[in-house]
Motif scaffolding. Structure first.
Motif, PDB file in Angstrom:
ATOM      1  N   TYR A  25      11.162 -52.034  -7.693  1.00  0.00           N
ATOM      2  CA  TYR A  25      11.774 -53.355  -7.840  1.00  0.00           C
ATOM      3  C   TYR A  25      13.083 -53.321  -8.632  1.00  0.00           C
ATOM      4  O   TYR A  25      13.857 -54.270  -8.603  1.00  0.00           O
ATOM      5  N   MET A  26      13.343 -52.229  -9.359  1.00  0.00           N
ATOM      6  CA  MET A  26      14.565 -52.123 -10.149  1.00  0.00           C
ATOM      7  C   MET A  26      15.682 -51.364  -9.453  1.00  0.00           C
ATOM      8  O   MET A  26      16.804 -51.338  -9.938  1.00  0.00           O
ATOM      9  N   VAL A  27      15.400 -50.762  -8.314  1.00  0.00           N
ATOM     10  CA  VAL A  27      16.418 -50.004  -7.588  1.00  0.00           C
ATOM     11  C   VAL A  27      17.321 -50.985  -6.851  1.00  0.00           C
ATOM     12  O   VAL A  27      16.851 -51.785  -6.046  1.00  0.00           O
ATOM     13  N   PRO A  28      18.623 -50.952  -7.136  1.00  0.00           N
ATOM     14  CA  PRO A  28      19.521 -51.885  -6.448  1.00  0.00           C
ATOM     15  C   PRO A  28      19.575 -51.592  -4.953  1.00  0.00           C
ATOM     16  O   PRO A  28      19.517 -50.446  -4.525  1.00  0.00           O
ATOM     17  N   GLN A  29      19.665 -52.657  -4.161  1.00  0.00           N
ATOM     18  CA  GLN A  29      19.738 -52.505  -2.716  1.00  0.00           C
ATOM     19  C   GLN A  29      21.132 -52.056  -2.285  1.00  0.00           C
ATOM     20  O   GLN A  29      21.285 -51.388  -1.280  1.00  0.00           O
ATOM     21  N   GLN A  30      22.137 -52.458  -3.031  1.00  0.00           N
ATOM     22  CA  GLN A  30      23.516 -52.108  -2.705  1.00  0.00           C
ATOM     23  C   GLN A  30      24.283 -51.836  -3.981  1.00  0.00           C
ATOM     24  O   GLN A  30      24.012 -52.429  -5.024  1.00  0.00           O
ATOM     25  N   LEU A  31      25.257 -50.953  -3.872  1.00  0.00           N
ATOM     26  CA  LEU A  31      26.160 -50.677  -4.981  1.00  0.00           C
ATOM     27  C   LEU A  31      27.583 -50.906  -4.510  1.00  0.00           C
ATOM     28  O   LEU A  31      27.953 -50.503  -3.405  1.00  0.00           O
ATOM     29  N   VAL A  32      28.370 -51.564  -5.332  1.00  0.00           N
ATOM     30  CA  VAL A  32      29.774 -51.797  -5.018  1.00  0.00           C
ATOM     31  C   VAL A  32      30.585 -51.165  -6.144  1.00  0.00           C
ATOM     32  O   VAL A  32      30.390 -51.490  -7.316  1.00  0.00           O
ATOM     33  N   VAL A  33      31.480 -50.266  -5.794  1.00  0.00           N
ATOM     34  CA  VAL A  33      32.307 -49.590  -6.785  1.00  0.00           C
ATOM     35  C   VAL A  33      33.564 -50.420  -7.033  1.00  0.00           C
ATOM     36  O   VAL A  33      34.263 -50.807  -6.093  1.00  0.00           O
ATOM     37  N   LEU A  34      33.832 -50.697  -8.294  1.00  0.00           N
ATOM     38  CA  LEU A  34      35.011 -51.469  -8.687  1.00  0.00           C
ATOM     39  C   LEU A  34      35.851 -50.654  -9.656  1.00  0.00           C
ATOM     40  O   LEU A  34      35.317 -49.872 -10.444  1.00  0.00           O
ATOM     41  N   ASP A  35      37.164 -50.864  -9.613  1.00  0.00           N
ATOM     42  CA  ASP A  35      38.041 -50.207 -10.582  1.00  0.00           C
ATOM     43  C   ASP A  35      37.808 -50.776 -11.977  1.00  0.00           C
ATOM     44  O   ASP A  35      37.829 -50.057 -12.970  1.00  0.00           O
ATOM     45  N   ALA A  36      37.585 -52.087 -12.029  1.00  0.00           N
ATOM     46  CA  ALA A  36      37.315 -52.755 -13.300  1.00  0.00           C
ATOM     47  C   ALA A  36      36.518 -54.020 -13.012  1.00  0.00           C
ATOM     48  O   ALA A  36      36.627 -54.599 -11.938  1.00  0.00           O
ATOM     49  N   LEU A  37      35.723 -54.428 -13.976  1.00  0.00           N
ATOM     50  CA  LEU A  37      34.965 -55.666 -13.828  1.00  0.00           C
ATOM     51  C   LEU A  37      35.876 -56.853 -14.123  1.00  0.00           C
ATOM     52  O   LEU A  37      36.638 -56.832 -15.095  1.00  0.00           O
ATOM     53  N   PRO A  38      35.809 -57.906 -13.307  1.00  0.00           N
ATOM     54  CA  PRO A  38      36.614 -59.097 -13.604  1.00  0.00           C
ATOM     55  C   PRO A  38      36.068 -59.794 -14.847  1.00  0.00           C
ATOM     56  O   PRO A  38      34.856 -59.922 -15.010  1.00  0.00           O
ATOM     57  N   LEU A  39      36.964 -60.206 -15.710  1.00  0.00           N
ATOM     58  CA  LEU A  39      36.557 -60.824 -16.973  1.00  0.00           C
ATOM     59  C   LEU A  39      37.076 -62.249 -17.083  1.00  0.00           C
ATOM     60  O   LEU A  39      38.143 -62.582 -16.564  1.00  0.00           O
ATOM     61  N   THR A  40      36.325 -63.072 -17.798  1.00  0.00           N
ATOM     62  CA  THR A  40      36.768 -64.429 -18.105  1.00  0.00           C
ATOM     63  C   THR A  40      37.720 -64.335 -19.293  1.00  0.00           C
ATOM     64  O   THR A  40      37.819 -63.285 -19.949  1.00  0.00           O
ATOM     65  N   PRO A  41      38.411 -65.431 -19.614  1.00  0.00           N
ATOM     66  CA  PRO A  41      39.286 -65.414 -20.812  1.00  0.00           C
ATOM     67  C   PRO A  41      38.532 -65.086 -22.100  1.00  0.00           C
ATOM     68  O   PRO A  41      39.116 -64.604 -23.063  1.00  0.00           O
ATOM     69  N   ASN A  42      37.205 -65.305 -22.114  1.00  0.00           N
ATOM     70  CA  ASN A  42      36.399 -65.008 -23.298  1.00  0.00           C
ATOM     71  C   ASN A  42      35.943 -63.556 -23.337  1.00  0.00           C
ATOM     72  O   ASN A  42      35.226 -63.153 -24.250  1.00  0.00           O
ATOM     73  N   GLY A  43      36.301 -62.768 -22.313  1.00  0.00           N
ATOM     74  CA  GLY A  43      35.929 -61.361 -22.290  1.00  0.00           C
ATOM     75  C   GLY A  43      34.567 -61.080 -21.673  1.00  0.00           C
ATOM     76  O   GLY A  43      34.082 -59.954 -21.714  1.00  0.00           O
ATOM     77  N   LYS A  44      33.938 -62.099 -21.100  1.00  0.00           N
ATOM     78  CA  LYS A  44      32.660 -61.902 -20.435  1.00  0.00           C
ATOM     79  C   LYS A  44      32.899 -61.602 -18.960  1.00  0.00           C
ATOM     80  O   LYS A  44      33.960 -61.899 -18.414  1.00  0.00           O
TER      81      LYS A  44
END
Length: 150
Positions: free
Chosen positions: A10-29
């Motif tokens: 149940y913890m194995v992800p069904q799909q993985l998407v590789v990103l250069d960087a995670l998009p962040l909000t102005p608050n850094g989340k």
């Protein structure tokens, strides 16, 4: 393979998407709304086996509608295609109503579309009902209930 060996299923992800960087909000989340949507994934094109029996075609139609995908293979697993328990329960309810067979959530987790269809057909052979018979009985019940209401 490493995740499948080390994590519970149940913890194995069904799909993985590789990103250069995670998009962040102005608050850094992490900005979840800005994350890309994973592409539809199903069995390899060489492994695509289209539904052929009436039960396979009916289940495939239910799956396609629930998952919002154009087609599925009899070798596909509902959860591997991005399905989740709420969608599966909708499909299970529809299969019970239209095919006269009650699958369980565990059936969906462990079996492919082809295996589910074969299970339904085995049960139908024991009772002598076909997909057409089940739909006919449903129509007769609906007609009787409308006549009784009048």
């Amino acid at each position: 393979d490493h995740l499948r060996r080390t994590l519970p299923a149940y913890m194995v992800p069904q799909q993985l998407v590789v990103l250069d960087a995670l998009p962040l909000t102005p608050n850094g989340k992490i900005d979840r709304a800005a994350l890309p949507t994973p592409d539809h994934v199903h069995s390899a094109p060489d492994d695509h086996v289209p539904p052929t029996t009436p039960t396979e075609r009916a289940l495939a139609a239910f799956w396609c509608e629930a998952l919002g995908v154009p087609e599925v293979s009899t070798l596909d697993n509902f959860f591997d295609l991005g399905g989740h328990s709420l969608l599966a329960m909708n499909v299970i309810g529809r299969a019970a109503k239209e095919l006269g067979h009650r699958f369980t959530l565990l059936d969906f987790a462990r079996q492919t579309l082809g295996q589910l269809a074969a299970e339904r057909d085995r049960a139908a052979n024991e009772t002598g009902l076909t997909v057409g018979d089940t739909l006919l009985r449903r129509a007769v019940r609906a007609l009787k209930s409308s006549v009784l209401r009048e």
